[in-house]
Design a protein around this motif. Structure first.
Motif, short mmCIF file in Angstrom:
data_model
loop_
_atom_site.label_atom_id
_atom_site.label_comp_id
_atom_site.label_asym_id
_atom_site.label_seq_id
_atom_site.Cartn_x
_atom_site.Cartn_y
_atom_site.Cartn_z
N ILE A 44 12.06 -59.06 -20.78
CA ILE A 44 11.94 -59.79 -22.04
C ILE A 44 12.97 -59.24 -23.03
O ILE A 44 13.17 -58.03 -23.11
CB ILE A 44 10.50 -59.73 -22.59
N ASP A 45 13.62 -60.15 -23.71
CA ASP A 45 14.58 -59.81 -24.76
C ASP A 45 13.99 -60.27 -26.09
O ASP A 45 13.69 -61.46 -26.25
CB ASP A 45 15.92 -60.53 -24.55
N PHE A 46 13.82 -59.34 -27.01
CA PHE A 46 13.37 -59.66 -28.35
C PHE A 46 14.63 -59.85 -29.20
O PHE A 46 15.39 -58.92 -29.39
CB PHE A 46 12.48 -58.54 -28.90
N MET A 47 14.84 -61.07 -29.70
CA MET A 47 16.13 -61.41 -30.31
C MET A 47 16.10 -61.44 -31.84
O MET A 47 17.11 -61.18 -32.47
CB MET A 47 16.61 -62.74 -29.77
N ARG A 48 15.00 -61.82 -32.42
CA ARG A 48 14.89 -61.83 -33.88
C ARG A 48 13.43 -61.76 -34.27
O ARG A 48 12.55 -61.96 -33.45
CB ARG A 48 15.58 -63.05 -34.50
N LYS A 49 13.19 -61.46 -35.52
CA LYS A 49 11.85 -61.25 -36.04
C LYS A 49 11.10 -62.59 -36.18
O LYS A 49 11.58 -63.48 -36.88
CB LYS A 49 11.97 -60.57 -37.41
N PRO A 50 9.96 -62.72 -35.51
CA PRO A 50 9.18 -63.95 -35.69
C PRO A 50 8.45 -63.95 -37.04
O PRO A 50 8.16 -62.89 -37.59
CB PRO A 50 8.18 -63.92 -34.54
N GLU A 51 8.17 -65.13 -37.52
CA GLU A 51 7.43 -65.28 -38.77
C GLU A 51 5.97 -64.91 -38.54
O GLU A 51 5.34 -65.42 -37.62
CB GLU A 51 7.54 -66.72 -39.27
N ALA A 52 5.42 -64.06 -39.39
CA ALA A 52 4.05 -63.61 -39.23
C ALA A 52 3.04 -64.69 -39.59
O ALA A 52 1.89 -64.64 -39.14
CB ALA A 52 3.80 -62.36 -40.09
N ASP A 53 3.45 -65.67 -40.36
CA ASP A 53 2.51 -66.70 -40.82
C ASP A 53 2.62 -68.00 -40.03
O ASP A 53 2.10 -69.03 -40.44
CB ASP A 53 2.72 -66.98 -42.31
N ARG A 54 3.30 -67.96 -38.88
CA ARG A 54 3.43 -69.15 -38.03
C ARG A 54 2.99 -68.83 -36.61
O ARG A 54 3.22 -67.72 -36.12
CB ARG A 54 4.89 -69.62 -37.98
N ASP A 55 2.43 -69.82 -35.94
CA ASP A 55 2.13 -69.66 -34.52
C ASP A 55 3.44 -69.51 -33.76
O ASP A 55 4.50 -69.93 -34.23
CB ASP A 55 1.39 -70.89 -33.99
N LEU A 56 3.34 -68.94 -32.58
CA LEU A 56 4.49 -68.87 -31.67
C LEU A 56 4.30 -69.89 -30.55
O LEU A 56 3.19 -70.08 -30.06
CB LEU A 56 4.63 -67.47 -31.06
N ILE A 57 5.40 -70.52 -30.16
CA ILE A 57 5.39 -71.50 -29.08
C ILE A 57 6.27 -70.99 -27.95
O ILE A 57 7.45 -70.68 -28.15
CB ILE A 57 5.93 -72.88 -29.54
N ALA A 58 5.70 -70.89 -26.76
CA ALA A 58 6.45 -70.50 -25.56
C ALA A 58 6.74 -71.75 -24.76
O ALA A 58 5.81 -72.44 -24.31
CB ALA A 58 5.64 -69.52 -24.73
N SER A 59 8.02 -72.07 -24.59
CA SER A 59 8.43 -73.17 -23.73
C SER A 59 8.81 -72.57 -22.38
O SER A 59 9.78 -71.82 -22.29
CB SER A 59 9.61 -73.92 -24.34
N CYS A 60 8.03 -72.89 -21.38
CA CYS A 60 8.18 -72.26 -20.06
C CYS A 60 8.49 -73.32 -19.01
O CYS A 60 7.92 -74.41 -19.02
CB CYS A 60 6.88 -71.56 -19.71
N ARG A 61 9.40 -72.95 -18.11
CA ARG A 61 9.66 -73.81 -16.96
C ARG A 61 9.73 -72.93 -15.72
O ARG A 61 10.25 -71.80 -15.76
CB ARG A 61 10.94 -74.62 -17.13
N LEU A 62 9.19 -73.43 -14.65
CA LEU A 62 9.30 -72.73 -13.38
C LEU A 62 10.65 -73.05 -12.76
O LEU A 62 11.03 -74.21 -12.65
CB LEU A 62 8.19 -73.15 -12.41
N LEU A 63 11.37 -72.02 -12.40
CA LEU A 63 12.65 -72.17 -11.75
C LEU A 63 12.49 -72.24 -10.23
O LEU A 63 13.29 -72.84 -9.53
CB LEU A 63 13.58 -71.01 -12.11
N LYS A 64 11.42 -71.58 -9.74
CA LYS A 64 11.13 -71.57 -8.30
C LYS A 64 9.62 -71.49 -8.13
O LYS A 64 8.95 -70.73 -8.82
CB LYS A 64 11.76 -70.36 -7.63
N LEU A 65 9.13 -72.29 -7.22
CA LEU A 65 7.73 -72.22 -6.82
C LEU A 65 7.69 -72.23 -5.30
O LEU A 65 7.84 -73.29 -4.67
CB LEU A 65 6.92 -73.38 -7.39
N GLY A 66 7.61 -71.03 -4.73
CA GLY A 66 7.60 -70.89 -3.28
C GLY A 66 6.20 -70.62 -2.76
O GLY A 66 5.22 -70.70 -3.49
N ARG A 67 6.12 -70.26 -1.49
CA ARG A 67 4.82 -69.95 -0.88
C ARG A 67 4.23 -68.66 -1.42
O ARG A 67 3.03 -68.56 -1.61
CB ARG A 67 4.95 -69.80 0.65
N VAL A 68 5.10 -67.64 -1.67
CA VAL A 68 4.59 -66.34 -2.10
C VAL A 68 5.10 -65.88 -3.46
O VAL A 68 4.54 -64.95 -4.04
CB VAL A 68 4.89 -65.24 -1.04
#
Length: 140
Positions: free
Chosen positions: A86-110
């Motif tokens: 994980i790279d922390f790049m800048r200070k998030p706002e304390a009075d706002r929710d955080l949104i994680a946009s996630c995508r799977l790059l690989k979904l294998g058997r294991v």
């Protein structure tokens, strides 16, 4: 592969297996291989300096990948994180929710590999970026 679990099922499962944190999260968007997960920022997520703590951002990224993996493969409580960067790049706002946009790059058997960008709600620039690998247990 179509979704095996919908948003309400994922949140119910999270409540079942991780009741201590389930109320911290909400699903804003769910589609094949992608999820937008919200951390409902509260006082317990803050650190000195009026910002969201690193462990809270890690939890958001980790939970986002966990939930999209489960959405794709179904109920597998024992899917576990095997790697995270994980790279922390800048200070998030304390009075706002955080949104994680996630995508799977690989979904294998294991293994599943996910990429996550975290933003403060309403902001265009990310506050953190994470890459996670999950181990998927063998099907019984």
């Amino acid at each position: 592969m179509p979704l095996q679990m919908q948003a309400d099922e994922l949140l119910g499962f999270l409540e079942e297996v991780f009741p201590q944190v389930a109320g911290d999260f909400a699903i804003d968007r769910l589609e094949d291989m992608k999820i937008d997960l919200r951390l409902k920022v509260a006082e317990r997520h803050l650190r000195p300096g009026s910002t969201v703590s690193g462990p809270s951002m890690f939890a958001l990224a980790d939970c986002a990948v966990y939930m999209i993996v489960l959405a794709m493969i179904g109920r597998q409580a024992l899917a576990v994180t095997t790697n995270c960067s994980i790279d922390f790049m800048r200070k998030p706002e304390a009075d706002r929710d955080l949104i994680a946009s996630c995508r799977l790059l690989k979904l294998g058997r294991v293994l599943a590999v996910g990429d996550v960008l975290i933003r403060s709600e309403g902001a265009a620039t990310p506050v953190a970026r994470a890459s996670l690998t999950y181990s998927i247990p063998p099907r019984a």
